[in-house]
Design a protein around this motif. Structure first.
Motif, PDB file in Angstrom:
ATOM      1  N   GLN A 181       0.825  -1.208   0.000  1.00  0.00           N
ATOM      2  CA  GLN A 181       0.000   0.000   0.000  1.00  0.00           C
ATOM      3  C   GLN A 181       0.859   1.258   0.000  1.00  0.00           C
ATOM      4  N   GLU A 182       2.009   1.217   0.669  1.00  0.00           N
ATOM      5  CA  GLU A 182       2.896   2.381   0.727  1.00  0.00           C
ATOM      6  C   GLU A 182       3.672   2.579  -0.578  1.00  0.00           C
ATOM      7  N   THR A 183       4.126   1.485  -1.183  1.00  0.00           N
ATOM      8  CA  THR A 183       5.044   1.598  -2.328  1.00  0.00           C
ATOM      9  C   THR A 183       4.403   1.265  -3.670  1.00  0.00           C
ATOM     10  N   GLY A 184       3.402   0.392  -3.666  1.00  0.00           N
ATOM     11  CA  GLY A 184       2.798  -0.056  -4.918  1.00  0.00           C
ATOM     12  C   GLY A 184       3.640  -1.068  -5.666  1.00  0.00           C
ATOM     13  N   VAL A 185       4.789  -1.447  -5.116  1.00  0.00           N
ATOM     14  CA  VAL A 185       5.685  -2.398  -5.772  1.00  0.00           C
ATOM     15  C   VAL A 185       5.091  -3.795  -5.641  1.00  0.00           C
ATOM     16  N   HIS A 186       5.042  -4.521  -6.779  1.00  0.00           N
ATOM     17  CA  HIS A 186       4.403  -5.835  -6.793  1.00  0.00           C
ATOM     18  C   HIS A 186       4.844  -6.639  -8.011  1.00  0.00           C
ATOM     19  N   ALA A 187       4.472  -7.893  -8.033  1.00  0.00           N
ATOM     20  CA  ALA A 187       4.546  -8.750  -9.218  1.00  0.00           C
ATOM     21  C   ALA A 187       3.113  -9.226  -9.443  1.00  0.00           C
ATOM     22  N   THR A 188       2.694  -9.313 -10.682  1.00  0.00           N
ATOM     23  CA  THR A 188       1.317  -9.727 -10.960  1.00  0.00           C
ATOM     24  C   THR A 188       1.159 -11.233 -10.757  1.00  0.00           C
ATOM     25  N   ALA A 189      -0.067 -11.641 -10.569  1.00  0.00           N
ATOM     26  CA  ALA A 189      -0.361 -13.071 -10.420  1.00  0.00           C
ATOM     27  C   ALA A 189       0.079 -13.827 -11.672  1.00  0.00           C
ATOM     28  N   GLU A 190      -0.122 -13.238 -12.823  1.00  0.00           N
ATOM     29  CA  GLU A 190       0.262 -13.895 -14.068  1.00  0.00           C
ATOM     30  C   GLU A 190       1.774 -14.092 -14.145  1.00  0.00           C
ATOM     31  N   GLU A 191       2.536 -13.087 -13.704  1.00  0.00           N
ATOM     32  CA  GLU A 191       4.000 -13.197 -13.713  1.00  0.00           C
ATOM     33  C   GLU A 191       4.465 -14.311 -12.762  1.00  0.00           C
ATOM     34  N   VAL A 192       3.882 -14.339 -11.601  1.00  0.00           N
ATOM     35  CA  VAL A 192       4.257 -15.356 -10.621  1.00  0.00           C
ATOM     36  C   VAL A 192       3.842 -16.738 -11.113  1.00  0.00           C
ATOM     37  N   GLU A 193       2.647 -16.852 -11.688  1.00  0.00           N
ATOM     38  CA  GLU A 193       2.163 -18.131 -12.205  1.00  0.00           C
ATOM     39  C   GLU A 193       3.080 -18.654 -13.316  1.00  0.00           C
ATOM     40  N   ARG A 194       3.483 -17.780 -14.219  1.00  0.00           N
ATOM     41  CA  ARG A 194       4.387 -18.172 -15.307  1.00  0.00           C
ATOM     42  C   ARG A 194       5.703 -18.690 -14.729  1.00  0.00           C
ATOM     43  N   TRP A 195       6.225 -18.003 -13.720  1.00  0.00           N
ATOM     44  CA  TRP A 195       7.464 -18.411 -13.070  1.00  0.00           C
ATOM     45  C   TRP A 195       7.298 -19.778 -12.392  1.00  0.00           C
ATOM     46  N   LEU A 196       6.214 -19.948 -11.634  1.00  0.00           N
ATOM     47  CA  LEU A 196       5.985 -21.211 -10.937  1.00  0.00           C
ATOM     48  C   LEU A 196       5.806 -22.371 -11.916  1.00  0.00           C
ATOM     49  N   GLN A 197       5.124 -22.111 -13.022  1.00  0.00           N
ATOM     50  CA  GLN A 197       4.912 -23.156 -14.024  1.00  0.00           C
ATOM     51  C   GLN A 197       6.235 -23.639 -14.621  1.00  0.00           C
ATOM     52  N   SER A 198       7.258 -22.779 -14.606  1.00  0.00           N
ATOM     53  CA  SER A 198       8.542 -23.143 -15.201  1.00  0.00           C
ATOM     54  C   SER A 198       9.424 -23.961 -14.261  1.00  0.00           C
ATOM     55  N   TRP A 199       9.057 -24.066 -13.009  1.00  0.00           N
ATOM     56  CA  TRP A 199       9.891 -24.780 -12.025  1.00  0.00           C
ATOM     57  C   TRP A 199      10.077 -26.227 -12.439  1.00  0.00           C
ATOM     58  N   GLY A 200      11.300 -26.707 -12.302  1.00  0.00           N
ATOM     59  CA  GLY A 200      11.596 -28.104 -12.559  1.00  0.00           C
ATOM     60  C   GLY A 200      11.857 -28.427 -14.023  1.00  0.00           C
ATOM     61  N   GLY A 201      11.684 -27.463 -14.892  1.00  0.00           N
ATOM     62  CA  GLY A 201      11.926 -27.694 -16.313  1.00  0.00           C
ATOM     63  C   GLY A 201      13.312 -27.226 -16.727  1.00  0.00           C
ATOM     64  N   ASP A 202      13.653 -27.525 -17.965  1.00  0.00           N
ATOM     65  CA  ASP A 202      14.952 -27.102 -18.483  1.00  0.00           C
ATOM     66  C   ASP A 202      15.016 -25.591 -18.676  1.00  0.00           C
ATOM     67  N   ASP A 203      13.861 -24.978 -18.900  1.00  0.00           N
ATOM     68  CA  ASP A 203      13.807 -23.534 -19.154  1.00  0.00           C
ATOM     69  C   ASP A 203      13.222 -22.791 -17.961  1.00  0.00           C
ATOM     70  N   GLU A 204      13.690 -23.130 -16.764  1.00  0.00           N
ATOM     71  CA  GLU A 204      13.173 -22.486 -15.554  1.00  0.00           C
ATOM     72  C   GLU A 204      13.473 -20.995 -15.590  1.00  0.00           C
ATOM     73  N   LEU A 205      12.437 -20.209 -15.353  1.00  0.00           N
ATOM     74  CA  LEU A 205      12.563 -18.751 -15.399  1.00  0.00           C
ATOM     75  C   LEU A 205      13.066 -18.206 -14.071  1.00  0.00           C
TER      76      LEU A 205
END
Length: 92
Positions: A61-85
């Motif tokens: 609320q003070e800073t507005g700094v965040h990562a979107t749900a879509e960005e986090v989801e894309r990152w999590l989906q890449s876990w364990g693969g050869d192209d992990e983000l």
């Protein structure tokens, strides 16, 4: 140093504790101490998570700094693969 404390249990719960103690080859006293220790540990962790969540919300609320749900989801989906983000960058 431990000190004695008392707890009132209805007959059904006393029976359940006794039965579990027999199955586990422990005393009812051990079962109750273990149950209380696990409960307190779990609730302390839950309280710490609640505090951390509130702190993170206040910071957002003070800073507005965040990562979107879509960005986090894309990152999590890449876990364990050869192209992990890498973890997504936070932004406003």
């Amino acid at each position: 140093m431990a000190s004695a404390t008392s707890i009132k249990l209805d007959e059904d719960m006393k029976g359940r504790v006794r039965k579990l103690a027999e199955v586990r080859q422990r005393s009812p006293h051990w079962i109750m101490r273990e149950a209380i220790a696990q409960y307190v540990e779990r609730e302390e962790q839950r309280e710490a998570l609640r505090r951390d969540t509130l702190q993170a919300w206040e910071e957002f609320q003070e800073t507005g700094v965040h990562a979107t749900a879509e960005e986090v989801e894309r990152w999590l989906q890449s876990w364990g693969g050869d192209d992990e983000l890498p973890a997504p960058e936070c932004h406003k």
